[in-house]
Design an enzyme around this catalytic site. Structure first.
Site, PDB file in Angstrom:
ATOM      1  NE  ARG A  40      15.832  33.889  -1.896  1.00  0.00           N
ATOM      2  CZ  ARG A  40      15.351  33.864  -3.137  1.00  0.00           C
ATOM      3  NH1 ARG A  40      14.120  34.269  -3.392  1.00  0.00           N
ATOM      4  NH2 ARG A  40      16.111  33.443  -4.138  1.00  0.00           N
ATOM      5  CE  LYS A  64      19.611  36.136  -2.760  1.00  0.00           C
ATOM      6  NZ  LYS A  64      20.171  34.851  -2.406  1.00  0.00           N
ATOM      7  CG  HIS A 133      17.692  28.844   2.285  1.00  0.00           C
ATOM      8  ND1 HIS A 133      16.976  30.017   2.298  1.00  0.00           N
ATOM      9  CD2 HIS A 133      18.270  28.778   1.066  1.00  0.00           C
ATOM     10  CE1 HIS A 133      17.120  30.638   1.143  1.00  0.00           C
ATOM     11  NE2 HIS A 133      17.903  29.910   0.378  1.00  0.00           N
ATOM     12  NE  ARG A 136      14.749  29.764  -2.189  1.00  0.00           N
ATOM     13  CZ  ARG A 136      14.069  30.292  -3.201  1.00  0.00           C
ATOM     14  NH1 ARG A 136      12.764  30.394  -3.137  1.00  0.00           N
ATOM     15  NH2 ARG A 136      14.696  30.710  -4.278  1.00  0.00           N
ATOM     16  CG  HIS A 159      17.500  29.149  -8.248  1.00  0.00           C
ATOM     17  ND1 HIS A 159      17.696  27.854  -7.820  1.00  0.00           N
ATOM     18  CD2 HIS A 159      17.395  29.881  -7.116  1.00  0.00           C
ATOM     19  CE1 HIS A 159      17.706  27.818  -6.497  1.00  0.00           C
ATOM     20  NE2 HIS A 159      17.526  29.036  -6.052  1.00  0.00           N
ATOM     21  CE1 TYR A 168      19.069  27.612  -2.290  1.00  0.00           C
ATOM     22  CE2 TYR A 168      17.218  26.250  -2.958  1.00  0.00           C
ATOM     23  CZ  TYR A 168      17.734  27.259  -2.186  1.00  0.00           C
ATOM     24  OH  TYR A 168      16.934  27.914  -1.295  1.00  0.00           O
TER      25      TYR A 168
END
Length: 186
Positions: A40, A64, A133, A136, A159, A168
């Site tokens: 990220r 995160k 993003h 990523r 994840h 995603y």
């Protein structure tokens, strides 16, 4: 905020790399870190020279997911990224931020500046849904395309659920779109 997408076309990725390399080496390194580590933007901006200089692996506790069990990860640096980092970090002191701002004394650029850099790229290449993003997601998308191993991509992106990972990186929607495009009723 719009939903951002991965950069699906490898030729576009190469063109973006060349564009950024000519424009600004720091921005080029930012992009490479994004597409070759899948971190990220907050984690990329926190990296210091000592974290990457002459290293084979990047060891990181992602911001995160810091509170989750077993968060410390070791990411092997891709040879293309390693080569670029070797040149870029050669004469830089260990305490310095990798993506250093020109403003202030040893500060990283802001998330907002990183976003503006990618918006400049989006405008240059006429890409609608490009933001921080996207880097990523680009790693996840291409890793999946090359391996077809969603569990590997899930673990790479840290994840918890592979169905989330498919959504995603845009694979779920790509599959739906391709099936609708080939639908025939008679």
């Amino acid at each position: 905020m719009n939903f951002v997408q991965p950069i699906r076309d490898p030729d576009v990725i190469e063109e973006i790399e060349l564009f950024l390399k000519e424009k600004n080496e720091r921005d080029y390194i930012l992009f490479l870190l994004g597409i070759y580590t899948g971190l990220r933007i907050s984690d990329i901006l926190s990296l210091k020279v000592k974290d990457l200089k002459d290293k084979k692996y990047l060891v990181i506790n992602e911001k995160k997911t810091r509170r989750k069990k077993n968060n410390g990860r070791s990411i092997e640096l891709n040879p293309i990224l390693k080569k670029a980092l070797k040149k870029y970090l050669k004469d830089r002191p260990n305490h310095e931020y990798v993506i250093k701002s020109r403003v202030g004394n040893n500060k990283s650029i802001t998330r907002e500046r990183a976003y503006m850099i990618l918006r400049e790229v989006a405008n240059e290449f006429d890409i609608d849904s490009l933001a921080c993003h996207s880097m990523r997601k680009t790693l996840g998308f291409h890793l999946y395309q090359q391996t077809k191993d969603i569990v590997l991509v899930q673990k790479t992106l840290n994840h918890e659920d592979s169905s989330y990972t498919l959504r995603y990186i845009g694979i779920e929607q790509d599959t739906v779109n391709s099936k609708i495009a080939t639908l025939k009723y008679y």
